[in-house]
Structure formats: structure tokens, C-alpha cells
Write an enzyme that holds these catalytic residues in place. Structure first.
Site, mmCIF file in Angstrom:
data_model
loop_
_atom_site.group_PDB
_atom_site.id
_atom_site.type_symbol
_atom_site.label_atom_id
_atom_site.label_comp_id
_atom_site.label_asym_id
_atom_site.label_seq_id
_atom_site.Cartn_x
_atom_site.Cartn_y
_atom_site.Cartn_z
ATOM 1 N N GLU A 56 0.828 -1.209 0.000
ATOM 2 C CA GLU A 56 0.000 0.000 0.000
ATOM 3 C C GLU A 56 0.864 1.262 0.000
ATOM 4 O O GLU A 56 0.518 2.258 -0.649
ATOM 5 C CB GLU A 56 -0.925 0.009 1.232
ATOM 6 C CG GLU A 56 -1.931 -1.143 1.259
ATOM 7 C CD GLU A 56 -1.434 -2.362 2.014
ATOM 8 O OE1 GLU A 56 -2.261 -3.037 2.641
ATOM 9 O OE2 GLU A 56 -0.207 -2.632 1.981
ATOM 10 N N ARG A 188 13.225 -23.818 -4.519
ATOM 11 C CA ARG A 188 14.062 -23.581 -3.340
ATOM 12 C C ARG A 188 14.034 -22.104 -2.954
ATOM 13 O O ARG A 188 13.908 -21.754 -1.782
ATOM 14 C CB ARG A 188 15.510 -23.998 -3.616
ATOM 15 C CG ARG A 188 15.785 -25.491 -3.558
ATOM 16 C CD ARG A 188 17.285 -25.749 -3.764
ATOM 17 N NE ARG A 188 17.630 -27.166 -3.661
ATOM 18 C CZ ARG A 188 18.872 -27.632 -3.750
ATOM 19 N NH1 ARG A 188 19.881 -26.795 -3.974
ATOM 20 N NH2 ARG A 188 19.115 -28.933 -3.637
ATOM 21 N N THR A 237 19.886 -37.187 14.069
ATOM 22 C CA THR A 237 19.709 -37.710 15.423
ATOM 23 C C THR A 237 20.887 -38.564 15.874
ATOM 24 O O THR A 237 21.078 -38.777 17.073
ATOM 25 C CB THR A 237 18.419 -38.545 15.518
ATOM 26 O OG1 THR A 237 18.452 -39.568 14.520
ATOM 27 C CG2 THR A 237 17.197 -37.673 15.302
ATOM 28 N N LEU A 308 13.132 -40.253 5.445
ATOM 29 C CA LEU A 308 12.516 -39.034 5.978
ATOM 30 C C LEU A 308 11.233 -38.697 5.220
ATOM 31 O O LEU A 308 10.220 -38.347 5.832
ATOM 32 C CB LEU A 308 13.501 -37.868 5.915
ATOM 33 C CG LEU A 308 12.976 -36.523 6.437
ATOM 34 C CD1 LEU A 308 12.406 -36.638 7.843
ATOM 35 C CD2 LEU A 308 14.091 -35.466 6.390
ATOM 36 N N ALA A 311 8.530 -40.996 6.459
ATOM 37 C CA ALA A 311 8.041 -40.650 7.797
ATOM 38 C C ALA A 311 7.151 -39.418 7.750
ATOM 39 O O ALA A 311 6.086 -39.373 8.402
ATOM 40 C CB ALA A 311 9.223 -40.420 8.733
#
Length: 371
Positions: A56, A188, A237, A308, A311
Site C-alpha cells: 500500500e 528452493r 539424530t 525421511l 516418515a
């Protein structure tokens, strides 16, 4: 009141303007504005970068004070609060516009109808809902984060015609052609974060950044603002990553999600380790998505291996699938797209809706959303 054809035309212009900020505005939404007086466009603009003037403001500046009695078309409800910039609703009031048409109400709790209320209390006619579907498509990530506290997740997959992502020995470079790989750079660049797993980083020694020399819209971005690199988020992990990887040769933010800190390595200044809870011995992916949303990450580009991706798919954390299908047959023994539990009934299969199917070089890009 209903909307006229002219209203539709001007809002379509505002939506086209908003699209120009798709690589630069995060974590703010993409917004466009067109100001019309006596049937003529007197000002237009779009939001370029967080912390800078909103759409704006750009449109009002271009209108150069000729706004008394004008109509403003905005793709998202004008903001009503003081942030890094003053409220746009107040700016429109001070400019003397007579009518404001917005495509949709802003779900941000700091706005959420307050902008329209401020305008109405100042005697300005307001209307909302014009081309709302197109406006929502501009900001899928921002809207999902505001409405659910989770980011919008797009899974990028590349496969042969028989659904294989790699040979039995793991070789996968390259299944798709150069045009498809360039296309990935565009997605990306639109994303706030690229999410991957330690396996992908270690096997491919991937940087997971936007490569300017392969990014077709690089010139457009550089003319407005510095090319923004998405945050690279890696789940590790088992603490297998190390600072010598290519991922850490590029000075842009990396977040490593772990279940326990790695104190064995000296990490570059742009690396942050974050510990999250476990579920059944695995990192809690729902907690990971909530954490990313709390970091103002709207849209996540999931570029990972079958474990991954499987999951995330199984836990219903993927909103959209973008699959590049190459005209190749890998055959028996090739690796699949997802590792997930075995289904035993057809009604257990999630229903997706294909929204786009286009040719990109020698490959086909299929887009499907989670219904």
C-alpha cells in the site's frame, strides 16, 4: 454488494504485482496493491522485503497525493498494527481513499479483521472476498502458519517412470535432466527452509542452497533485494554430520535438529543445534514442524531420501508433492520414493489431488496436494 468486472480486473492486477515478491518477502506475505481513481490506475506496488514498505505504501507513493476519493485494491487486508512499519490502514485513511477492496481477511492475530474495522470506523467503504482463492494461493505457507501453527511442506521427489529414485547401490545422479534441476532452484528460492536428513547430506555431500547460476529469475531478485538463501534444516539424530561437509562451506544459516547435542565439533557461526523430543526413538517430526513455524518459517521444501520422506508422508505432514518423472526405467532393485509401513487395505491409501502436470525439459513435473 457484488463486485464488478472492473473490480475483478484491478484485483487481478494486484495479484500479479504480489507475485513479484515471491522470492524476497518471507516471513511476510506476498501482497500487491492497485489504486484507482475515476477509472484510471494512479498507483501500484507490491511488498518487496520484510522490514521495508508494504504494498500500500508503494502504491500511495506512486499516486503522489492524488488519492482523495480513490479505490484501493489489496490482495490481503491492510495491517492495523505498528510493527517494523506503520499500519497500512492508517496510511489509506490519511490518504483520503473512499473505498478499499481486499481479496481476503488477514489471519494474523495482530490484524484478523482489525484493519477493515479501522477503515470502516473512518468512514471508508470496505469489501473483502474478491478472488480469495487466487489470493490464498499466493501465501500458502504464511496462511498455514497463521492458521495452524505449522509450515506448509512441499516434498520434492525425482523418479523414473517406474517410480524409482536410485539404483540398488544408491547412484542417482542424474535421474532428471538439467532443466528440471534448474526448476528446483526456483522452488528452493521461494521457500523459507530446505529440510533434509543426514543421509542425503552425507551421501550427496549436498550444499542445499539456491545456486544463482541455475536460478532463472536471479536477475529479477537482484534488482530488488539480495538473493535470500533458505534456512537449511538437517535432521541428524545420530550426530553423524561434521564441519568438513560442503553443506558448511556456504555461509548461510543451518539448523541441525537433534535429540542430543554434539559437543565434539567446532561448528561455523551460522550453525545452530536444536534438541527436540523423541517419539519411539525417533525425532518428533510434529515438534520439528512446530519449532520451524515458531522461527517464522512459512514454507518448507522437503528434499530428502525415502526414510525421511516416508516418515513425513506417513505422519501426514506433507501438504504438497512435486514429482519430477524422468523418461527412464530403472527396474527391479531400484530404490523407491518412500519407506513407510505396509498397507493392507485400499482405503488406507491417502487421496491426493493432482493440480498440475507440465513438461520441464525432457521430464514431467507433477504437482499434487494432500486433500
Amino acid at each position: 454488494m457484488g463486485f464488478t468486472q472492473a473490480d475483478h480486473n484491478y484485483m487481478a492486477m494486484a495479484i500479479e504485482l504480489a507475485q513479484q515478491g515471491q522470492y524476497t518477502t518471507t516471513p511476510n506475505p506476498n501482497v500487491g496493491c492497485v489504486i484507482v481513481k475515476e477509472g484510471e490506475v494512479i498507483g501500484q506496488g507490491f511488498h518487496i522485503q520484510a522490514g521495508g514498505p508494504h504494498a500500500e505504501v508503494h502504491a500511495l507513493r506512486e499516486a503522489a497525493g492524488n488519492t482523495q476519493g480513490a479505490t484501493a485494491y489489496v490482495t490481503l487486508e491492510p495491517c492495523s498494527h505498528y510493527g517494523r512499519t506503520p499500519p497500512c490502514a492508517k496510511g489509506l485513511i490519511d490518504a483520503g481513499v473512499a473505498r478499499v477492496v481486499c481479496a481476503m481477511v488477514d489471519p494474523n492475530p495482530q490484524v484478523a479483521g482489525n484493519g477493515l474495522k479501522m477503515l470502516e470506523e473512518a468512514g471508508i467503504e470496505t469489501a473483502s472476498g474478491l478472488m480469495e482463492g487466487a489470493a490464498r494461493a499466493l501465501n500458502k505457507g504464511f496462511l498455514k502458519r497463521m492458521e495452524t501453527g505449522k509450515p506448509y511442506v512441499i516434498a520434492k521427489l525425482a523418479a523414473s517412470l517406474d517410480g524409482k529414485t536410485a539404483l540398488h547401490n544408491g547412484q542417482s545422479k542424474w535421474i532428471t535432466g538439467p532443466q528440471a534441476r534448474q526448476d528446483v532452484q526456483r522452488f528452493r528460492a521461494q521457500s523459507c527452509a530446505i529440510l533434509s536428513g543426514a543421509d542425503t547430506v552425507l551421501i550427496d555431500d549436498a550444499k542445499l542452497n539456491v545456486r544463482a547460476n541455475e536460478f532463472s529469475d536471479f536477475g529479477k531478485v537482484e534488482s530488488m533485494a539480495k538473493l535470500r538463501q533458505p534456512v537449511r534444516v538437517i535432521i541428524d539424530t545420530q550426530n553423524r554430520l561434521h564441519p568438513d561437509l560442503n553443506l558448511f562451506c556456504h555461509d548461510s544459516k543451518v539448523i541441525i535438529l537433534r535429540t542430543k547435542l554434539d559437543n565434539q565439533h567446532q561448528w561455523p557461526h551460522f550453525v545452530e543445534q536444536v534438541c527436540l523430543p523423541e517419539v519411539s526413538g525417533k525425532l518428533d517430526l510434529h515438534a520439528a514442524m512446530a519449532f520451524l513455524a515458531a522461527q517464522n518459517i512459512n514454507q518448507v521444501w522437503l528434499e530428502a531420501g525415502a526414510t525421511l520422506c516416508g516418515a513425513m508422508h506417513q505422519q501426514n505432514l506433507i501438504d504438497e508433492y512435486i514429482i519430477y518423472m524422468a523418461p527412464k526405467i530403472i527396474g527391479e532393485g531400484g530404490r523407491g520414493l518412500f519407506n513407510s509401513s505396509v498397507l493392507t487395505e485400499m482405503d488406507q491409501i491417502p487421496e491426493l489431488e493432482i493440480t498440475e502436470c507440465v513438461q520441464v525439459g525432457t521430464d514431467i513435473r507433477i504437482s499434487a496436494i494432500n486433500k
